[in-house]
Design an enzyme around this catalytic site. Sequence first.
Site, PDB file in Angstrom:
ATOM      1  N   PRO A   1      60.484 -18.302  -3.192  1.00 42.04           N
ATOM      2  CG  PRO A   1      62.114 -16.782  -2.500  1.00 42.04           C
ATOM      3  CD  PRO A   1      60.733 -16.855  -3.072  1.00 42.04           C
ATOM      4  CG  MET A   2      61.440 -23.925  -1.344  1.00 44.91           C
ATOM      5  SD  MET A   2      61.758 -25.668  -1.710  1.00 44.91           S
ATOM      6  CE  MET A   2      62.868 -25.515  -3.114  1.00 44.91           C
TER       7      MET A   2
ATOM      8  CG  ASP B   1      55.129 -20.437   9.974  1.00 44.67           C
ATOM      9  OD1 ASP B   1      55.027 -20.157  11.186  1.00 44.67           O
ATOM     10  OD2 ASP B   1      56.095 -20.078   9.271  1.00 44.67           O
TER      11      ASP B   1
ATOM     12  CE  LYS C   1      56.000 -16.609   7.725  1.00 46.78           C
ATOM     13  NZ  LYS C   1      57.258 -16.147   8.374  1.00 46.78           N
TER      14      LYS C   1
ATOM     15  N   GLY D   1      56.238 -20.035   2.226  1.00 42.94           N
ATOM     16  CA  GLY D   1      55.763 -20.580   0.958  1.00 42.94           C
ATOM     17  C   GLY D   1      55.206 -21.985   1.046  1.00 42.94           C
TER      18      GLY D   1
END
Length: 293
Positions: free
Chosen positions: A99-100, A141, A16, A106
């Site tokens: 990626p974090m 989220d 997102k 994610g």
Amino acid sequence: MTDSTRSLRNCLAPAKLNLFLHITGRRPNGYHDLQSVFQLLNWGDTLHFTLRDDGRVARVTDVPGVPEESDLVVRAANLLKTHTGTAHGVDIEIDKILPMGAGLGGGSSDAATTLLALNRLWQLDLPRAELQSLAVKLGADVPFFIFGKNAFAEGIGEELAEVQLPTRWFLVVTPRVHVPTAEIFSDELLTRDTKPVTIADFLAQQTSDAGWPDSFGRNDMQEVVTRKYAEVAQVVKWLYDVTPARMTGSGASVFAAFHSKHEAEAAKAKLPASWNGAVAESLNEHPLFTFAS
């Protein structure tokens, strides 16, 4: 996505973007009141689910830096199992590309895809509202990804209203730096009193000639992040020399919008070799939207 009675494969967990992100207040419990528009992307991690008959939930893919027991995917599966009392188990494979610490949602999206996929694989048929109530326990989220549509978000991100957004292509650039969300929210210089806007304000701007993601509002976290992390500041500056750009979430990813894939790919081709860039098309609906009613 492939579907059988014993497995669901190639389930996308879409990233997102926050087209804008305003912080309008801070609650006594420390949580912040936000306003944002969430945009789904046709790009993200891919998950695969295989039914187990022994009742176990197992992540069969190693995810560096994320122990299995604390992985949101495993926590989501166990939460759903406990909530429903199902005797089923599942093996979960994750093809991790997001990626974090990038502001792309994610881990939250992985958790939501797990809830939606297991709602189908375990034949639970829980309604969307019930899955969203469970999702809140996994992170602010996660309910958005269960909601499954582009959305105007308020509260701590859990108050969602669908918005129709035009099809766009995005270039998303992620610096090689991890930005801890809690660190940014706790910064004393973070703006916490942005004047609230309405969904009508946003939609009116989207239908005007200036209706482009950078032309409404701002990301209140961007100033703090770029002050703390030079790598993010460099990406914002570089992209702004090409086209208006904005950070998503609490960073570190920065995005720019284009009318076509060709334009986005052309901008990506000019990126410095050490930067990680991806081109993605917007989505109007989560790929697993029909897995809940």
